[in-house]
Design a protein around this motif. Structure first.
Motif, PDB file in Angstrom:
ATOM      1  N   SER A   1       3.559  31.209  15.214  1.00 18.18           N
ATOM      2  CA  SER A   1       3.302  29.767  15.287  1.00 18.18           C
ATOM      3  C   SER A   1       2.986  29.176  13.917  1.00 18.18           C
ATOM      4  CB  SER A   1       2.168  29.469  16.278  1.00 18.18           C
ATOM      5  OG  SER A   1       0.929  29.920  15.772  1.00 18.18           O
ATOM      6  N   HIS A   2       2.656  30.031  12.948  1.00 21.27           N
ATOM      7  CA  HIS A   2       2.321  29.547  11.604  1.00 21.27           C
ATOM      8  C   HIS A   2       3.286  30.034  10.529  1.00 21.27           C
ATOM      9  CE1 HIS A   2      -1.253  27.837  13.274  1.00 21.27           C
ATOM     10  NE2 HIS A   2      -1.564  29.004  13.802  1.00 21.27           N
ATOM     11  N   GLU A   3       3.881  31.206  10.721  1.00 25.33           N
ATOM     12  CA  GLU A   3       4.850  31.758   9.771  1.00 25.33           C
ATOM     13  C   GLU A   3       6.015  32.340  10.577  1.00 25.33           C
ATOM     14  OE1 GLU A   3       2.585  34.610   7.469  1.00 25.33           O
ATOM     15  OE2 GLU A   3       1.604  33.019   6.318  1.00 25.33           O
TER      16      GLU A   3
ATOM     17  N   PRO B   1      -4.495  28.020  10.388  1.00 25.93           N
ATOM     18  CA  PRO B   1      -3.217  28.597   9.966  1.00 25.93           C
ATOM     19  C   PRO B   1      -3.350  29.614   8.831  1.00 25.93           C
ATOM     20  CG  PRO B   1      -2.989  26.243  10.268  1.00 25.93           C
ATOM     21  CD  PRO B   1      -4.457  26.556  10.412  1.00 25.93           C
TER      22      PRO B   1
ATOM     23  N   ARG C   1       4.700  22.940  18.123  1.00 31.82           N
ATOM     24  CA  ARG C   1       3.642  23.214  17.160  1.00 31.82           C
ATOM     25  C   ARG C   1       2.435  22.310  17.365  1.00 31.82           C
ATOM     26  NH1 ARG C   1       5.040  26.221  12.483  1.00 31.82           N
ATOM     27  NH2 ARG C   1       7.071  27.087  12.821  1.00 31.82           N
TER      28      ARG C   1
ATOM     29  N   ALA D   1      -3.154  33.505   9.310  1.00 40.45           N
ATOM     30  CA  ALA D   1      -1.921  34.219   9.667  1.00 40.45           C
ATOM     31  C   ALA D   1      -1.763  35.542   8.914  1.00 40.45           C
ATOM     32  CB  ALA D   1      -0.703  33.320   9.469  1.00 40.45           C
TER      33      ALA D   1
ATOM     34  N   GLU E   1      -5.231  23.462  16.113  1.00 44.77           N
ATOM     35  CA  GLU E   1      -5.367  23.797  14.706  1.00 44.77           C
ATOM     36  C   GLU E   1      -6.572  23.052  14.167  1.00 44.77           C
ATOM     37  OE1 GLU E   1      -1.852  23.326  12.407  1.00 44.77           O
ATOM     38  OE2 GLU E   1      -0.651  24.508  13.784  1.00 44.77           O
TER      39      GLU E   1
END
Length: 145
Positions: A102-104, A71, A28, A74, A33
């Protein structure tokens, strides 16, 4: 009890778990980000990229746009994956699913298994599952139960 993952994916899950989830899911921290969105980046920009008729331009556009999204984008990405008016191909499905996962990770992996278009299901599951395994291996094992 209905198994979340098809039988043929059970072996993939085991391999990912045993290999320490080293099957394509970047850590991650490796994903950019930013709290700052580039000017003009929004759901409208995402849809504009996805509506481009040139498949190479769509791939380039997504490759440039997705790493810049925060993020909280998403849900917009997930909505684009579910939009029946978009003519998405394998590249688009994989890039969008990777961002979402990658976020959820759990939501993206569940959609990949249960709601993705059958023609692209194997590749989208392969992209999303490592993120969920990395985030919560126990939940994946319970879901595959």
């Amino acid at each position: 009890m209905k198994m979340l993952l098809p039988y043929r994916l059970g072996a993939t899950l085991c391999v990912l778990a045993l290999a320490g989830c080293d099957a394509g899911a970047p850590p991650r921290a490796a994903l950019p980000e930013s709290d700052e969105r580039p000017a003009g980046t929004s759901a409208a920009t995402l849809i504009a990229v996805l509506r481009d008729e040139d498949p190479y331009a769509r791939a380039r556009g997504l490759g440039a746009l997705l790493p810049t999204l925060p993020p909280d984008a998403a849900p917009e990405v997930a909505e684009a994956l579910r939009d029946p008016t978009l003519n998405l191909g394998g590249v688009e499905y994989e890039l969008l699913a990777r961002f979402w996962a990658s976020h959820e990770p759990e939501e993206a992996a569940r959609w990949a298994v249960e709601g993705s278009p059958p023609f692209y299901r194997d590749s989208v599951v392969t992209v999303t599952l490592p993120y969920w395994v990395e985030a919560d291996l126990q939940a994946v094992l319970v879901a595959n139960g």
